[in-house]
Design a protein around this motif. Structure first.
Motif, PDB file in Angstrom:
ATOM      1  N   GLU A  54      13.425   3.925  19.512  1.00 18.74           N
ATOM      2  CA  GLU A  54      12.083   3.235  20.317  1.00 18.74           C
ATOM      3  C   GLU A  54      12.227   1.663  18.924  1.00 18.74           C
ATOM      4  N   ALA A  55      12.119   2.216  18.177  1.00 18.96           N
ATOM      5  CA  ALA A  55      12.529   1.072  16.680  1.00 18.96           C
ATOM      6  C   ALA A  55      13.329   0.160  17.404  1.00 18.96           C
ATOM      7  N   PHE A  83       6.862   2.355  14.618  1.00 19.20           N
ATOM      8  CA  PHE A  83       5.699   1.503  14.499  1.00 19.20           C
ATOM      9  C   PHE A  83       4.234   2.256  15.399  1.00 19.20           C
ATOM     10  N   ASN A  84       4.214   3.662  14.997  1.00 22.02           N
ATOM     11  CA  ASN A  84       3.275   4.592  15.259  1.00 22.02           C
ATOM     12  C   ASN A  84       2.615   5.501  14.871  1.00 22.02           C
ATOM     13  N   THR A 123      -7.683   6.407  -1.090  1.00 16.41           N
ATOM     14  CA  THR A 123      -6.113   6.227  -1.244  1.00 16.41           C
ATOM     15  C   THR A 123      -5.770   5.370  -0.401  1.00 16.41           C
ATOM     16  N   CYS A 124      -5.399   4.427  -0.479  1.00 13.01           N
ATOM     17  CA  CYS A 124      -5.000   3.007   0.757  1.00 13.01           C
ATOM     18  C   CYS A 124      -3.530   3.272   0.379  1.00 13.01           C
ATOM     19  N   VAL A 125      -2.785   3.365   1.815  1.00 11.47           N
ATOM     20  CA  VAL A 125      -1.179   3.509   1.815  1.00 11.47           C
ATOM     21  C   VAL A 125      -0.863   2.564   2.666  1.00 11.47           C
ATOM     22  N   ARG A 126       0.124   1.677   2.550  1.00 10.47           N
ATOM     23  CA  ARG A 126       0.435   0.903   3.472  1.00 10.47           C
ATOM     24  C   ARG A 126       2.197   1.736   4.287  1.00 10.47           C
ATOM     25  N   VAL A 127       1.328   1.535   5.427  1.00  8.19           N
ATOM     26  CA  VAL A 127       2.723   2.522   6.520  1.00  8.19           C
ATOM     27  C   VAL A 127       3.233   1.073   7.472  1.00  8.19           C
ATOM     28  N   PRO A 128       4.607   1.478   7.138  1.00 10.48           N
ATOM     29  CA  PRO A 128       5.244   0.550   9.002  1.00 10.48           C
ATOM     30  C   PRO A 128       4.653   0.218  10.294  1.00 10.48           C
ATOM     31  N   VAL A 129       3.704   0.324  10.710  1.00 13.53           N
ATOM     32  CA  VAL A 129       2.912  -0.279  12.023  1.00 13.53           C
ATOM     33  C   VAL A 129       2.778  -1.340  11.769  1.00 13.53           C
TER      34      VAL A 129
END
Lengths: 358, 358
Positions: free
Chosen positions: A172-173, A200-201, B243-249
């Motif tokens: 998908e990526a 990406f979701n 708690t803040c987290v960056r995700v690959p979205v």
């Protein structure tokens, strides 16, 4: 010294390949390895310590003369075959959810409740991946400072749903990056009615839902935590709630855990001291140098990485924490092999006279 | 009918392009639009309602005869230029963190505290993206059932760090899929000492850290929530931790929110009824049909999507909830333009005799 014939049930999956690798590296004196899978894979070969081994179809008869079974071929397969293995004298460590909630089946994270192994009646269950890493991080805290409540939000990697699901996320990526439409066919749950892309979701569904709105995965975390820490899946003393979310990560589950201890004078420093020497834990908590657990750095490691420990200043005794571990290793294959190692070390690889047969 | 000259400060960024688009679709009677950016972008052209507009360099003088400024060019630029704009009679809506905590600056989510606009002294602040969507979802609950505590874990999209950061994440993903090594140069924080890849990873750092281990982003959520809901960033009545987290979205922040109301008889049904008619909220909570908020489906929408509402059965009055919104729209450009619309509707586009000049 006793040597063991070990069967790996589900040898071809994402966890299966790691079971082989973890068994190769284990302290268990292995006499013979049997690799078992479905009819479709039978006849193919896989290596164990450099030696090609032909995969056999998993049938009841194949467990004759097997001492130890490491199972990770899905709940239905375990339900059908593990009682057959036990009948034939094999002790089974099961990585599926088939028997986890059975009172006769110990649910074990060796760092937490190894003693439960002494009560086994042929089957030992490996907890859910997301439960295990939380137990490794919280048990030393519970023992020293008492635990009243856990509120966890998970960030679970695609590989937790198996190799095909992971492959789908990566494909998908690729589609997305090529400007093509993404189309989910497996996530969130193979066999459920609707499917959505994961790349990406974020998908706030892991496993199917109960009528109360919680997913099975969330109830697993709640009940397994209570069973592992208190011996009873319904014990209300320790309150637990969970939100489980699938994220587009390859390997390594993240968990944001809020917990309330019974010690209102507890400090972050004391927590760090405790975790520094806790078994199976790597404390990775140095914000000034941007050191904190990440899936990419936890991949391939057996340990559970803990960091970002912060006091909730408005609620003395309560804290936030961030936990990451390789969901295929400590969350699955390594915990399974580690249980087998402890069974061997404690001379517990014997089916008792009144076995549990499902 | 009064018509307005509107300046967009930071017109070329990820939020800037959405500010143009949201202003095009707004109810504000626009006489003229000025697009402002750094010297580097001056002279280039961008469209507003099909008309090419030449970007001007942002200087103090350019604000002469401007009525409304929509600012999203970074905190330092806002600190330097917005007081100059106010001096020249322009009312500013600022999407940076520059003035959010100033007592003289209203911090506004129109669905929650529109009345604070009446106190403005030239500058109105737009809250942090992750705060806004949580406020939209929780305020109707707070009003009806009272709120005692919020514990939030965020899953924040790459675009929240800007267009270049987002591009880096996508290019890392490409590298990974091509079997190449990923190398982070921007995430977690541009200008911080270390950088890590975000693609297929999780980064529990958004903005820099305080000595107490919390990140600025986490403190923003805590203080902004208190200021928006209670008028005071330190009011201890409502307890908040994050708690803040960056995700690959790409686009769309997710939030797992645990909240404690003051009504111990409250049910999930009553909560759903309340959210069904709440302004700016789309209730998307039908687990039986796998309906729940997702970044991919929230992208491009102005609303805040709320679902997965579940009672914490061991703590009556407490609940889990999952919130997603487009961080570039409700989290930034749309909330900014929405504030401007309310200023216009309430005839508040006037700088008072004692303006706030930073």
């Amino acid at each position: 010294m006793r040597e063991y014939t070990v069967a790996i049930l589900g040898a071809t999956g994402a966890v299966g390949s790691r079971l082989i690798e973890q068994l190769e590296q284990s302290t268990i004196p292995v006499k013979k390895v049997k690799l078992l899978a479905s009819k479709r894979s039978a006849g193919k070969q896989l290596n164990f310590k450099g030696q090609a081994i032909t995969i056999e179809e998993a049938t009841p008869e194949v467990f004759e003369s097997v001492d130890l079974v490491l199972a990770s071929a899905g709940g239905a397969v375990s339900k059908r075959l593990l009682p057959e293995a036990v009948k034939r004298g094999a002790v089974c460590v099961d990585n599926t959810s088939a028997f986890r909630m059975e009172p006769e089946v110990p649910l074990v994270v060796p760092e937490v409740n190894e003693q439960a192994l002494f009560e086994h009646r042929g089957i030992v269950a490996n907890p859910n991946c997301s439960t295990i890493q939380m137990m490794v991080a919280l048990e030393p805290i519970r023992q020293k400072f008492g635990l009243e409540q856990i509120i966890v939000s998970t960030y679970q990697a695609a590989s937790g749903a198996g190799q095909t699901a992971l492959d789908e996320m990566l494909s998908e990526a690729k589609d997305y990056l090529n400007g093509e439409k993404m189309e989910g066919k497996i996530f969130p749950v193979k066999g459920d009615k609707k499917h959505y892309p994961l790349a990406f979701n974020l998908l706030p569904q892991i496993d199917v839902f109960e009528d109360d709105g919680y997913s099975h995965e969330e109830w697993k975390m709640i009940h397994e935590t209570k069973k592992i820490m208190q011996g009873d899946m319904n014990d209300p003393k320790l309150k637990v709630t969970a939100t489980c979310v699938r994220v587009p990560v390859v390997i390594g589950h993240g968990e944001s855990v809020y917990f309330k201890t019974t010690d209102t004078t507890l400090t972050v420093e004391k927590l760090k001291e405790t975790l520094q020497t806790a078994p199976g834990v790597v404390l990775q908590d140095d914000p000034a140098h941007q050191e904190y657990p990440q899936p990419l750095t936890a991949e391939g490691k057996r340990e559970t990485f803990v960091g970002r420990i912060r006091a909730d200043k408005e609620n003395p005794g309560s804290f936030n924490m961030w936990i990451v571990s390789d969901n295929l290793l400590k969350g699955a294959a390594w915990n399974t092999v580690q249980i087998a190692e402890r069974l061997v070390e404690n001379d517990l690889v014997h089916v008792p006279t009144e076995p549990y047969l499902g």
